[in-house]
Design an enzyme around this catalytic site. Sequence first.
Site, short mmCIF file in Angstrom:
data_model
loop_
_atom_site.label_atom_id
_atom_site.label_comp_id
_atom_site.label_asym_id
_atom_site.label_seq_id
_atom_site.Cartn_x
_atom_site.Cartn_y
_atom_site.Cartn_z
N ASN A 42 0.85 -1.19 0.00
CA ASN A 42 0.00 0.00 0.00
C ASN A 42 0.89 1.25 0.00
O ASN A 42 1.92 1.29 0.66
CB ASN A 42 -1.02 0.00 1.13
CG ASN A 42 -0.50 -0.38 2.50
OD1 ASN A 42 0.53 -1.02 2.61
ND2 ASN A 42 -1.21 0.01 3.52
N GLU A 44 0.43 5.23 0.54
CA GLU A 44 -0.52 6.25 1.00
C GLU A 44 -0.14 7.64 0.52
O GLU A 44 0.93 7.85 -0.07
CB GLU A 44 -0.60 6.18 2.54
CG GLU A 44 -1.10 4.83 2.99
CD GLU A 44 -1.35 4.73 4.49
OE1 GLU A 44 -0.83 5.55 5.26
OE2 GLU A 44 -2.10 3.79 4.87
N CYS A 53 -4.07 0.59 -2.53
CA CYS A 53 -3.90 -0.63 -1.73
C CYS A 53 -2.85 -1.54 -2.35
O CYS A 53 -2.56 -1.48 -3.55
CB CYS A 53 -5.21 -1.41 -1.68
SG CYS A 53 -6.51 -0.67 -0.70
N GLU A 55 -3.00 -4.72 -3.00
CA GLU A 55 -3.50 -5.66 -4.01
C GLU A 55 -3.52 -4.99 -5.38
O GLU A 55 -3.14 -5.58 -6.39
CB GLU A 55 -4.93 -6.11 -3.66
CG GLU A 55 -5.03 -6.94 -2.39
CD GLU A 55 -5.16 -6.11 -1.12
OE1 GLU A 55 -4.75 -4.93 -1.12
OE2 GLU A 55 -5.67 -6.66 -0.14
N CYS A 88 -9.86 -5.20 0.32
CA CYS A 88 -11.01 -4.31 0.42
C CYS A 88 -11.91 -4.53 -0.81
O CYS A 88 -11.54 -5.20 -1.77
CB CYS A 88 -10.57 -2.85 0.53
SG CYS A 88 -10.11 -2.12 -1.05
N CYS A 91 -10.54 -3.47 -4.23
CA CYS A 91 -9.53 -4.42 -4.73
C CYS A 91 -10.18 -5.72 -5.21
O CYS A 91 -9.72 -6.32 -6.18
CB CYS A 91 -8.48 -4.69 -3.65
SG CYS A 91 -7.42 -3.26 -3.37
N1 THU Z 1 -5.21 -1.57 2.56
C1 THU Z 1 -4.62 -2.38 1.64
O1 THU Z 1 -3.51 -2.12 1.17
N2 THU Z 1 -5.29 -3.50 1.27
C2 THU Z 1 -6.51 -3.87 1.77
O2 THU Z 1 -7.13 -4.76 1.25
C3 THU Z 1 -7.05 -3.16 2.93
C4 THU Z 1 -6.54 -1.79 3.11
C5 THU Z 1 -4.47 -0.38 3.01
C6 THU Z 1 -5.05 0.95 2.61
C7 THU Z 1 -4.47 1.85 3.66
O3 THU Z 1 -3.15 2.23 3.28
C8 THU Z 1 -4.36 0.98 4.90
O4 THU Z 1 -4.41 -0.36 4.42
C9 THU Z 1 -5.44 1.21 5.94
O5 THU Z 1 -6.70 1.15 5.37
#
Ligand code: THU
Length: 132
Positions: A42, A44, A53, A55, A88, A91
Amino acid sequence: MNKEQLVESARKMKQNAYVPYSKFPVGVALLLKDGTVTNGVNVENVSLGATNCAERTAIFTAVANGYKKGDFQAIAVAGDTVDFLPPCSICRQVLAEFCLPEMPVYLTNEKKEILELSLKELLPYAFTDLDM
Ligand code: THU
Protein backbone atom coordinates in the site's frame (compact mmCIF):
# COMPACT_ATOMS: atom_id res chain seq x y z
CA MET A 1 6.28 -21.59 -5.68
CA ASN A 2 3.93 -23.11 -3.10
CA LYS A 3 1.28 -21.46 -0.94
CA GLU A 4 3.56 -21.00 2.07
CA GLN A 5 6.31 -19.39 -0.04
CA LEU A 6 3.83 -17.01 -1.67
CA VAL A 7 2.47 -15.97 1.73
CA GLU A 8 6.02 -15.48 3.01
CA SER A 9 6.77 -13.25 0.02
CA ALA A 10 3.67 -11.15 0.83
CA ARG A 11 4.73 -10.95 4.46
CA LYS A 12 8.25 -9.77 3.58
CA MET A 13 6.91 -7.04 1.30
CA LYS A 14 5.19 -5.29 4.19
CA GLN A 15 8.48 -3.61 5.04
CA ASN A 16 8.22 -1.58 1.81
CA ALA A 17 4.71 -0.29 2.47
CA TYR A 18 4.45 3.50 2.56
CA VAL A 19 2.07 4.00 5.48
CA PRO A 20 2.91 7.22 7.37
CA TYR A 21 -0.80 7.93 8.02
CA SER A 22 -2.40 4.61 8.91
CA LYS A 23 0.71 2.75 10.11
CA PHE A 24 -1.08 -0.29 8.65
CA PRO A 25 1.34 -2.04 6.28
CA VAL A 26 0.01 -4.52 3.75
CA GLY A 27 2.10 -6.76 1.51
CA VAL A 28 0.93 -8.79 -1.47
CA ALA A 29 2.48 -11.49 -3.63
CA LEU A 30 0.80 -12.30 -6.92
CA LEU A 31 1.76 -15.53 -8.67
CA LEU A 32 1.56 -15.50 -12.45
CA LYS A 33 0.98 -18.67 -14.45
CA ASP A 34 4.53 -18.46 -15.90
CA GLY A 35 5.94 -18.68 -12.36
CA THR A 36 6.77 -14.99 -12.02
CA VAL A 37 5.86 -13.33 -8.72
CA THR A 38 4.81 -9.67 -8.72
CA ASN A 39 4.60 -7.89 -5.40
CA GLY A 40 2.64 -4.93 -4.12
CA VAL A 41 2.39 -2.71 -1.07
CA ASN A 42 0.00 0.00 0.00
CA VAL A 43 1.19 3.47 -0.94
CA GLU A 44 -0.52 6.25 1.00
CA ASN A 45 -0.85 9.95 0.35
CA VAL A 46 -1.46 13.03 2.49
CA SER A 47 -4.63 13.36 0.40
CA LEU A 48 -5.88 10.08 1.84
CA GLY A 49 -8.16 9.19 -1.08
CA ALA A 50 -5.11 8.99 -3.33
CA THR A 51 -3.92 5.92 -1.42
CA ASN A 52 -3.39 2.74 -3.42
CA CYS A 53 -3.90 -0.63 -1.73
CA ALA A 54 -1.28 -3.35 -1.93
CA GLU A 55 -3.50 -5.66 -4.01
CA ARG A 56 -4.08 -3.03 -6.70
CA THR A 57 -0.39 -2.12 -6.73
CA ALA A 58 0.43 -5.77 -7.49
CA ILE A 59 -2.26 -6.22 -10.17
CA PHE A 60 -1.44 -2.91 -11.89
CA THR A 61 2.28 -3.73 -11.86
CA ALA A 62 1.60 -7.09 -13.51
CA VAL A 63 -0.61 -5.45 -16.14
CA ALA A 64 2.07 -2.81 -16.77
CA ASN A 65 4.49 -5.67 -17.37
CA GLY A 66 2.28 -7.19 -20.05
CA TYR A 67 0.25 -9.77 -18.13
CA LYS A 68 -3.37 -10.19 -19.15
CA LYS A 69 -6.64 -11.60 -17.89
CA GLY A 70 -6.17 -15.32 -17.26
CA ASP A 71 -2.42 -15.04 -16.53
CA PHE A 72 -2.96 -14.90 -12.77
CA GLN A 73 -2.60 -18.07 -10.67
CA ALA A 74 -2.89 -17.02 -7.02
CA ILE A 75 -2.59 -14.06 -4.67
CA ALA A 76 -1.43 -13.79 -1.06
CA VAL A 77 -2.25 -10.85 1.22
CA ALA A 78 -0.43 -10.17 4.50
CA GLY A 79 -0.81 -7.58 7.24
CA ASP A 80 0.04 -7.31 10.92
CA THR A 81 -3.51 -8.18 11.92
CA VAL A 82 -4.79 -10.64 14.50
CA ASP A 83 -7.51 -11.74 12.07
CA PHE A 84 -7.07 -12.78 8.45
CA LEU A 85 -6.68 -9.64 6.35
CA PRO A 86 -8.96 -9.70 3.30
CA PRO A 87 -8.76 -7.38 0.26
CA CYS A 88 -11.01 -4.31 0.42
CA SER A 89 -14.05 -4.19 -1.84
CA ILE A 90 -12.45 -1.98 -4.49
CA CYS A 91 -9.53 -4.42 -4.73
CA ARG A 92 -11.95 -7.36 -5.03
CA GLN A 93 -13.53 -5.63 -8.00
CA VAL A 94 -10.10 -5.08 -9.59
CA LEU A 95 -9.21 -8.74 -8.98
CA ALA A 96 -12.48 -9.77 -10.67
CA GLU A 97 -11.45 -7.78 -13.76
CA PHE A 98 -8.27 -9.83 -14.33
CA CYS A 99 -8.55 -13.09 -12.39
CA LEU A 100 -10.76 -16.14 -12.79
CA PRO A 101 -13.46 -16.77 -10.14
CA GLU A 102 -11.70 -20.00 -9.09
CA MET A 103 -8.35 -18.31 -8.42
CA PRO A 104 -7.06 -19.03 -4.90
CA VAL A 105 -6.69 -16.09 -2.52
CA TYR A 106 -4.49 -16.76 0.51
CA LEU A 107 -5.11 -14.66 3.60
CA THR A 108 -2.87 -14.73 6.62
CA ASN A 109 -2.74 -13.37 10.16
CA GLU A 110 -0.12 -12.54 12.76
CA LYS A 111 -0.06 -16.19 13.89
CA LYS A 112 1.02 -17.05 10.32
CA GLU A 113 -2.06 -19.20 9.74
CA ILE A 114 -3.34 -19.32 6.16
CA LEU A 115 -6.97 -19.13 5.07
CA GLU A 116 -7.52 -20.19 1.46
CA LEU A 117 -10.55 -18.83 -0.36
CA SER A 118 -11.50 -18.55 -4.02
CA LEU A 119 -12.03 -15.13 -5.55
CA LYS A 120 -15.65 -16.16 -6.07
CA GLU A 121 -16.05 -16.77 -2.35
CA LEU A 122 -14.60 -13.32 -1.63
CA LEU A 123 -16.78 -11.63 -4.24
CA PRO A 124 -19.95 -13.57 -5.06
CA TYR A 125 -22.22 -12.17 -7.76
CA ALA A 126 -19.36 -10.07 -9.12
CA PHE A 127 -20.12 -7.35 -11.60
CA THR A 128 -18.18 -8.43 -14.67
CA ASP A 129 -18.74 -8.19 -18.43
CA LEU A 130 -22.28 -9.53 -18.32
CA ASP A 131 -24.12 -10.48 -21.50
CA MET A 132 -26.83 -8.10 -22.78
N1 THU B 1 -5.21 -1.57 2.56
C1 THU B 1 -4.62 -2.38 1.64
O1 THU B 1 -3.51 -2.12 1.17
N2 THU B 1 -5.29 -3.50 1.27
C2 THU B 1 -6.51 -3.87 1.77
O2 THU B 1 -7.13 -4.76 1.25
C3 THU B 1 -7.05 -3.16 2.93
C4 THU B 1 -6.54 -1.79 3.11
C5 THU B 1 -4.47 -0.38 3.01
C6 THU B 1 -5.05 0.95 2.61
C7 THU B 1 -4.47 1.85 3.66
O3 THU B 1 -3.15 2.23 3.28
C8 THU B 1 -4.36 0.98 4.90
O4 THU B 1 -4.41 -0.36 4.42
C9 THU B 1 -5.44 1.21 5.94
O5 THU B 1 -6.70 1.15 5.37
